[in-house]
Design a protein around this motif. Structure first.
Motif, PDB file in Angstrom:
ATOM      1  N   ALA A 110      54.792  37.944  91.807  1.00  0.00           N
ATOM      2  CA  ALA A 110      54.278  36.713  92.415  1.00  0.00           C
ATOM      3  C   ALA A 110      52.894  36.940  93.009  1.00  0.00           C
ATOM      4  N   HIS A 111      52.709  38.076  93.678  1.00  0.00           N
ATOM      5  CA  HIS A 111      51.397  38.368  94.262  1.00  0.00           C
ATOM      6  C   HIS A 111      50.369  38.658  93.167  1.00  0.00           C
ATOM      7  N   LEU A 112      50.808  39.289  92.094  1.00  0.00           N
ATOM      8  CA  LEU A 112      49.882  39.494  90.983  1.00  0.00           C
ATOM      9  C   LEU A 112      49.491  38.168  90.326  1.00  0.00           C
ATOM     10  N   ASN A 113      50.423  37.229  90.296  1.00  0.00           N
ATOM     11  CA  ASN A 113      50.106  35.910  89.736  1.00  0.00           C
ATOM     12  C   ASN A 113      49.040  35.200  90.568  1.00  0.00           C
ATOM     13  N   PHE A 114      49.058  35.438  91.882  1.00  0.00           N
ATOM     14  CA  PHE A 114      47.997  34.899  92.741  1.00  0.00           C
ATOM     15  C   PHE A 114      46.649  35.483  92.342  1.00  0.00           C
ATOM     16  N   ALA A 115      46.591  36.802  92.206  1.00  0.00           N
ATOM     17  CA  ALA A 115      45.334  37.439  91.797  1.00  0.00           C
ATOM     18  C   ALA A 115      44.922  36.985  90.404  1.00  0.00           C
ATOM     19  N   ARG A 166      41.428  33.987  86.659  1.00  0.00           N
ATOM     20  CA  ARG A 166      41.404  33.038  85.539  1.00  0.00           C
ATOM     21  C   ARG A 166      40.571  31.793  85.852  1.00  0.00           C
ATOM     22  N   GLU A 167      40.672  31.321  87.092  1.00  0.00           N
ATOM     23  CA  GLU A 167      39.966  30.096  87.474  1.00  0.00           C
ATOM     24  C   GLU A 167      38.632  30.387  88.165  1.00  0.00           C
ATOM     25  N   ARG A 168      38.249  31.646  88.205  1.00  0.00           N
ATOM     26  CA  ARG A 168      36.965  32.059  88.793  1.00  0.00           C
ATOM     27  C   ARG A 168      36.816  31.558  90.227  1.00  0.00           C
TER      28      ARG A 168
END
Length: 393
Positions: free
Chosen positions: A141-146, A151-153
């Motif tokens: 989950a924390h990696l998905n935040f990063a 991805r969205e700059r």
């Protein structure tokens, strides 16, 4: 003279009995509209903020007013939340509305859905399936935040766990922290870059040369390679030492009063109740976590990045300004990783390390009765002498 005469005529018209009532009604409507659309109760600012520059005079502070915007001075605000924990999302949404930040939800991850072949080459994983799933779900989950940041700059973003809590004076605390993070991060940049005419100061109110801001934790330590501190004195939002709860080493505060908070470079920390990443920090986090050779819980993995890599620049605050709330009711609701006895319950909620908890003050904040704000530790309130002051050390 002409301008003075025009002003007198305008005042005379406004004072006319025929216009007194309409004028009063108009002003009342303007005030009511402002209150409705800016309904966050006004908490008195914490004294006067006096900035004392470093002895060399080489550092100047940039404005921190962007912290009053809808994203607390960051580009984006996120919350980590499992879809089935609607109760936690409800509570976080209510607390957030009282301070007006807007946020996006990043869904939590069930570790049982993570395939081993999607993990980095690891030589050690928890043996028990439950432990494996809980740790990997949080890590992912924390990696998905990063990942989303990259991805969205997104230039900077802060993320909260869904049971996070903070003081009713959060924005003032963040403004004070921002002065400190500017000061600490200034040492990371080459002096020539900071003195360049084209630099013009940081784009972020928190400074531009940092990777991680560790704001909500259960213990951080200072970095031996950078002993500098930014010191906030006479802060009434600082809990006394008797009410500081941490689970790892913390800074030595023996030389400071009980109402002092410090901002510093972080060597190690634990717990991720809330933190911020820069775009560069998010990239470094993805790189480091995709090349792990031994599994670590995500907060320990980030601690090791702060500890072992000089290029991963971590800034923290102690005592912390964000912590996790333990709500009234069954304690099994506290965690999505640990099982508790369903029969155990607490009659009143609490939040460690927070003097004026937002969650414990929902009712007076919504009612606008800020004089009824509850203090968690009234019997052990540090003595405050004068207004808040800030200095380097």
């Amino acid at each position: 003279m002409a301008a003075s005469g025009d002003r007198d005529r305008v005042l005379s018209i406004l004072r006319s009995p025929r216009l007194l009532l309409p004028t009063a009604l108009l002003l009342s409507l303007i005030f009511l509209s402002y209150s409705l659309f800016n309904h966050v109760p006004t908490i008195s600012r914490i004294g006067n903020n006096h900035i004392v520059a470093s002895a060399t005079g080489a550092f100047s502070y940039q404005r921190t007013s962007p912290i009053q915007n809808a994203t607390l001075g960051f580009e984006r605000v996120f919350i980590l939340n499992l879809p089935e924990r609607t109760d936690k999302l409800d509570a976080f949404t209510l607390s957030s509305s009282l301070h007006s930040p807007t946020f996006d939800v990043i869904e939590g991850v069930h570790g049982s859905l993570i395939l081993n072949k999607s993990l980095p080459t690891l030589n050690k994983l928890p043996q028990k399936e439950t432990a494996r799933n809980n740790m990997l779900g949080t890590w992912r989950a924390h990696l998905n935040f990063a990942q989303r940041m990259v991805r969205e700059r997104i230039s900077t973003a802060i993320v909260f766990e869904d049971d996070a809590d903070w003081d009713v004076n959060l924005r003032t605390q963040l403004e004070q922290f921002a002065h400190g993070s500017q000061y600490i991060s200034s040492a990371f940049s080459p002096p020539t870059a900071l003195k360049s005419k084209s630099y013009g100061g940081p784009h972020s109110p928190y400074g531009d040369d940092w990777d991680l801001l560790w704001l909500g934790h259960c213990g951080v330590s200072t970095h031996p390679a950078d002993p500098r501190l930014f010191i906030i004195d006479n802060d009434p939002t600082v809990p006394s030492p008797l009410h500081r709860v941490n689970y790892q080493s913390i800074p030595n505060m023996s030389g400071f009063s009980n109402s002092t908070r410090i901002v510093h470079r972080v060597r190690s920390g634990c717990c991720l109740y809330s933190y911020a990443l820069s775009q560069r920090g998010a990239q470094k986090m993805l790189l480091a976590q995709s090349t792990l050779t031994e599994f670590q819980p995500v907060d320990i993995a980030m601690r090791l990045m702060c500890q072992e890599s000089d290029s991963f620049k971590c800034i923290g605050v102690f005592p912390q300004i964000i912590d996790t709330h333990k709500a009234a009711g069954s304690i099994e609701r506290d965690s999505d990783m640990t099982s508790f006895d369903k029969q155990q319950a607490r009659t009143k909620g609490f939040t460690n390390n927070i003097v004026r908890s937002t969650r414990l003050n929902w009712a007076p904040l919504l009612a606008g009765t800020t004089d009824a704000i509850e203090v968690q530790f009234p019997e052990d309130t540090p003595e405050i002498r004068g207004g808040v002051s800030m200095r380097t050390g």
